[in-house]
Design a protein around this motif. Sequence first.
Motif, PDB file in Angstrom:
ATOM      1  N   VAL A   1      36.356  53.808  27.607  1.00 45.58           N
ATOM      2  CA  VAL A   1      35.404  52.747  27.899  1.00 45.58           C
ATOM      3  C   VAL A   1      36.159  51.427  28.049  1.00 45.58           C
ATOM      4  O   VAL A   1      36.890  51.015  27.141  1.00 45.58           O
ATOM      5  N   LEU A   2      35.982  50.765  29.190  1.00 43.09           N
ATOM      6  CA  LEU A   2      36.549  49.444  29.415  1.00 43.09           C
ATOM      7  C   LEU A   2      35.540  48.407  28.939  1.00 43.09           C
ATOM      8  O   LEU A   2      34.389  48.423  29.363  1.00 43.09           O
ATOM      9  N   LEU A   3      35.978  47.516  28.045  1.00 39.28           N
ATOM     10  CA  LEU A   3      35.170  46.384  27.591  1.00 39.28           C
ATOM     11  C   LEU A   3      35.776  45.138  28.214  1.00 39.28           C
ATOM     12  O   LEU A   3      36.960  44.839  27.982  1.00 39.28           O
ATOM     13  N   ILE A   4      34.978  44.415  28.992  1.00 41.27           N
ATOM     14  CA  ILE A   4      35.496  43.290  29.765  1.00 41.27           C
ATOM     15  C   ILE A   4      34.392  42.257  29.956  1.00 41.27           C
ATOM     16  O   ILE A   4      33.212  42.588  29.902  1.00 41.27           O
ATOM     17  N   GLY A   5      34.788  41.014  30.177  1.00 43.61           N
ATOM     18  CA  GLY A   5      33.792  39.987  30.455  1.00 43.61           C
ATOM     19  C   GLY A   5      34.402  38.610  30.600  1.00 43.61           C
ATOM     20  O   GLY A   5      35.619  38.432  30.532  1.00 43.61           O
ATOM     21  N   ASP A   6      33.516  37.643  30.810  1.00 40.01           N
ATOM     22  CA  ASP A   6      33.878  36.227  30.900  1.00 40.01           C
ATOM     23  C   ASP A   6      35.008  35.970  31.897  1.00 40.01           C
ATOM     24  O   ASP A   6      35.952  35.246  31.608  1.00 40.01           O
ATOM     25  N   LEU A   7      34.873  36.541  33.102  1.00 36.32           N
ATOM     26  CA  LEU A   7      35.855  36.301  34.154  1.00 36.32           C
ATOM     27  C   LEU A   7      35.688  34.892  34.725  1.00 36.32           C
ATOM     28  O   LEU A   7      36.669  34.238  35.056  1.00 36.32           O
ATOM     29  N   HIS A   8      34.448  34.446  34.904  1.00 36.50           N
ATOM     30  CA  HIS A   8      34.138  33.103  35.422  1.00 36.50           C
ATOM     31  C   HIS A   8      34.870  32.804  36.728  1.00 36.50           C
ATOM     32  O   HIS A   8      35.444  31.730  36.909  1.00 36.50           O
ATOM     33  N   ILE A   9      34.860  33.785  37.658  1.00 37.57           N
ATOM     34  CA  ILE A   9      35.521  33.598  38.958  1.00 37.57           C
ATOM     35  C   ILE A   9      34.463  33.188  39.984  1.00 37.57           C
ATOM     36  O   ILE A   9      33.476  33.889  40.136  1.00 37.57           O
ATOM     37  N   PRO A  10      34.559  32.131  40.697  1.00 33.90           N
ATOM     38  CA  PRO A  10      35.642  31.165  40.804  1.00 33.90           C
ATOM     39  C   PRO A  10      35.399  29.886  40.000  1.00 33.90           C
ATOM     40  O   PRO A  10      36.137  28.918  40.147  1.00 33.90           O
ATOM     41  N   GLN A  11      34.382  29.859  39.162  1.00 34.46           N
ATOM     42  CA  GLN A  11      33.999  28.626  38.477  1.00 34.46           C
ATOM     43  C   GLN A  11      35.089  28.077  37.558  1.00 34.46           C
ATOM     44  O   GLN A  11      35.331  26.873  37.536  1.00 34.46           O
ATOM     45  N   ARG A  12      35.727  28.934  36.776  1.00 29.40           N
ATOM     46  CA  ARG A  12      36.740  28.470  35.822  1.00 29.40           C
ATOM     47  C   ARG A  12      38.100  29.122  36.024  1.00 29.40           C
ATOM     48  O   ARG A  12      39.063  28.754  35.359  1.00 29.40           O
ATOM     49  N   SER A  13      38.162  30.131  36.880  1.00 29.96           N
ATOM     50  CA  SER A  13      39.417  30.842  37.099  1.00 29.96           C
ATOM     51  C   SER A  13      39.465  31.331  38.541  1.00 29.96           C
ATOM     52  O   SER A  13      38.425  31.626  39.135  1.00 29.96           O
ATOM     53  N   VAL A  14      40.667  31.450  39.088  1.00 34.23           N
ATOM     54  CA  VAL A  14      40.827  31.868  40.474  1.00 34.23           C
ATOM     55  C   VAL A  14      40.687  33.378  40.614  1.00 34.23           C
ATOM     56  O   VAL A  14      40.035  33.875  41.522  1.00 34.23           O
ATOM     57  N   ASP A  15      41.301  34.145  39.707  1.00 32.06           N
ATOM     58  CA  ASP A  15      41.297  35.602  39.824  1.00 32.06           C
ATOM     59  C   ASP A  15      41.798  36.220  38.530  1.00 32.06           C
ATOM     60  O   ASP A  15      42.307  35.523  37.647  1.00 32.06           O
TER      61      ASP A  15
END
Length: 188
Positions: free
Chosen positions: A8-22
Motif C-alpha cells: 500500500v502506497l501512502l502519499i499526499g500533500d503534493l500541492h502541484i503546482p500551487q506550492r511545488s513544481v513536481d
Amino acid sequence: MSQFGELVLLIGDLHIPQRSVDLPDKFKELLVPGKVQHILCTGNVGNREHNDWLKSLAANVHFARGDFDEGISVPEQKLVTIGDWKIGLIHGHQVIPWGDKEALSNIQRMMDCDLLVSGHTHNSSVESYDGKHFVNPGSATGAYSPLTSDVKPSFFIVALQGRDATTFLYELVDGNVSVVKGTLSKSS
C-alpha cells in the motif's frame, strides 16, 4: 499478492503546482505502475494530471479530500479494508490541534479503524497510541508548510501480512532517497 503481502502506497500533500513544481525525480523512478496494489492519498494533490498519474500506479486508489481540493468529488474521510486491516483515511485538517495524538485517536475511534492515515502537517510519522496506529506520509514533494520550514519530501509503502504491517518510509535527504523500516501489529 506479493511475497511481502499487500503493498500500500501512502502519499499526499503534493500541492502541484500551487506550492511545488513536481515530485522529485528519484521518487518518480520508484513510483511506477504495478509495484503496489493499493494507494491511499491524503489529498491536496493539486492538479488533475497528478491525480490521473496516481490512478495509473495501482488498481485500487482511494483519495480523501484535502483543505485545498476544490471542485472534485472526493469524500472527507474513507474507510478501506485491506486484508485483516481496517484503514481510515483523512486529510488531517480536521484534527485540532494538527497532528495531535488524542485528536487522532478520537477520529480513529469514530471510524473504528486499526490504522488511521492522515496528512496535512507535511511531516512524516508513525505513531501508536492506545493500541492503535497512526501514519502520516508527509508531503511527497516537500511542499511548503506554515508549521515548519524543514519539510523533507516523503511517502510510505506499507506491506500488510495478516495482523502485521511493515512500514517503509521513503524520504529525500540531501538529494538521496533514505528508507527507514518499521513494524506495526494489529491489536486484538
